[in-house]
Write an enzyme that holds these catalytic residues in place. Structure first.
Site, PDB file in Angstrom:
ATOM      1  N   ASP A  75      25.797 -46.505   5.909  1.00 21.89           N
ATOM      2  CA  ASP A  75      26.700 -46.685   4.340  1.00 21.89           C
ATOM      3  C   ASP A  75      28.068 -47.549   4.761  1.00 21.89           C
ATOM      4  O   ASP A  75      29.209 -46.787   4.543  1.00 21.89           O
ATOM      5  CB  ASP A  75      27.105 -44.903   4.591  1.00 21.89           C
ATOM      6  CG  ASP A  75      28.017 -44.393   3.431  1.00 21.89           C
ATOM      7  OD1 ASP A  75      27.606 -45.714   2.115  1.00 21.89           O
ATOM      8  OD2 ASP A  75      29.069 -43.895   2.847  1.00 21.89           O
TER       9      ASP A  75
ATOM     10  N   HIS B 211      41.481 -39.382  16.709  1.00 23.95           N
ATOM     11  CA  HIS B 211      42.261 -40.142  16.217  1.00 23.95           C
ATOM     12  C   HIS B 211      42.410 -41.565  16.096  1.00 23.95           C
ATOM     13  O   HIS B 211      42.983 -41.652  17.365  1.00 23.95           O
ATOM     14  CB  HIS B 211      43.598 -39.216  15.645  1.00 23.95           C
ATOM     15  CG  HIS B 211      44.707 -40.056  14.900  1.00 23.95           C
ATOM     16  ND1 HIS B 211      44.719 -40.395  13.395  1.00 23.95           N
ATOM     17  CD2 HIS B 211      45.657 -41.366  15.037  1.00 23.95           C
ATOM     18  CE1 HIS B 211      45.783 -41.230  13.196  1.00 23.95           C
ATOM     19  NE2 HIS B 211      45.914 -41.452  14.259  1.00 23.95           N
ATOM     20  N   LEU B 212      42.303 -42.280  15.519  1.00 20.52           N
ATOM     21  CA  LEU B 212      42.818 -43.551  15.923  1.00 20.52           C
ATOM     22  C   LEU B 212      43.450 -44.745  14.578  1.00 20.52           C
ATOM     23  O   LEU B 212      43.495 -43.920  13.381  1.00 20.52           O
ATOM     24  CB  LEU B 212      40.841 -45.264  15.841  1.00 20.52           C
ATOM     25  CG  LEU B 212      40.501 -44.481  16.270  1.00 20.52           C
ATOM     26  CD1 LEU B 212      39.039 -45.386  16.531  1.00 20.52           C
ATOM     27  CD2 LEU B 212      41.270 -44.985  18.076  1.00 20.52           C
TER      28      LEU B 212
END
Length: 326
Positions: A235, A105-106
């Protein structure tokens, strides 16, 4: 009825948390309330004994391919040491919830003050594979690897176009079989693959008539252009880029080795990147002759892909680009 749903939902939440505790080998697992969702997957952040993780959920039958491709893409990007991306941990299957992708998680906010730095770092990502070519010890010989070999990445310089596994732009898996020729790879494994899906679903007569004509024109867009395989995010629209206190972060990749110009097509479709981003990028990777036409050609893939994802609202743009290129 409502009591049953509430109890069932609570039980499922508890079962999922116990499952994640086992997978992460943690005693503590506290949901942080940072749930997120998209048209593709749902997500939730958790505090564990040793770190904070982000968990993506998807019950679609294509989710294993999608998450496995994303994991491989993140690892490939991180291994270049050029731009920050969340560190992936594992892809696992839950019997009721479907496929689960666990990663670092950032804390992130929208990309604003680090636009120029992201442009520079993206250019360095694209130049990284070519830099490995200078060291013969890291060179992967094309004669030693076959077109179908999936073990080309992660061992040094890559002299083919493709990737070690399928990756997904949205929820549609993309073929990434290794090719020595970029024009063949892009024509067959990007444009033709999307057109085949549209033909199967819509049997669009105008598309069917335009495609063979455009296909014959494609090689002329690359005359005099030397294309070195570059590792791409694949993407990179503005929704897949952010920043934290240390700099820019990119995520949700659909990576492969391709022409670096492909990356900028979707970046320009929906806005969000400033002139500082593009100026910093092109300072390191200048535009080659014919860039504008190839940019349209690369944008066509994304409009076709959106047509396949979201329906005929993207048909008119797809057909218009094809006609412009003829």
């Amino acid at each position: 009825y409502y009591v049953y749903i509430s109890v069932y939902g609570f039980d499922m939440k508890r079962v999922m948390e116990e499952f994640l505790k086992r997978e992460l080998r943690t005693v503590q697992l506290v949901g942080l309330g940072r749930s997120s969702g998209s048209c593709i997957s749902d997500g939730q952040s958790y505090q564990t004994d040793s770190s904070t993780v982000f968990v993506k959920y998807n019950s679609d039958c294509k989710a294993k391919t999608m998450f496995s491709g994303e994991l491989a893409s993140l690892n490939a990007i991180i291994n270049t040491h050029t731009v920050r991306a969340p560190k992936p941990m594992k892809v696992v299957e839950h019997p009721e919830k479907g496929w689960i992708f666990i990663m670092e998680h950032l804390e992130m906010t929208g990309l604003r003050k680090y636009q120029a730095r992201l442009g520079e770092q993206l250019a360095r990502l694209h130049l990284h594979n070519a830099s490995l070519k200078k060291d013969d010890r890291l060179r992967v010989s094309g004669t030693a690897k076959s077109e179908g070999d999936e073990s080309l990445t992660g061992v040094g310089y890559v002299d083919k176009f493709g990737f070690e596994c399928q990756t997904s732009c949205g929820f549609i898996p993309m073929p990434n079989d290794w090719h020595s020729n970029w024009i063949d790879f892009y024509t067959r494994q990007r444009l033709q693959a999307q057109i085949d899906l549209i033909e199967k679903e819509y049997s669009d007569r105008e598309l069917k008539e335009l495609w063979p004509r455009l296909q014959r024109r494609i090689p002329s867009f690359f005359e005099g252009v030397e294309i070195e395989p570059a590792l791409l995010h694949g993407d990179l629209w503005s929704g897949n880029a952010a920043e934290n206190e240390n700099g820019p972060v990119i995520f949700d990749p659909a990576s492969f080795y391709g022409h670096h110009e492909f990356e900028l097509a979707i970046a320009g479709m929906f806005g969000g990147f400033t002139t500082q981003f593009y100026d910093a990028y092109h300072k390191l990777v200048p535009k080659a002759a014919g860039f504008a036409l190839r940019h349209k050609l690369y944008t066509l893939f994304h409009y076709l892909n959106h047509w396949n994802h979201f329906g005929t609202g993207y048909r008119s743009q797809s057909i218009a680009i094809m006609r412009e290129l003829l």
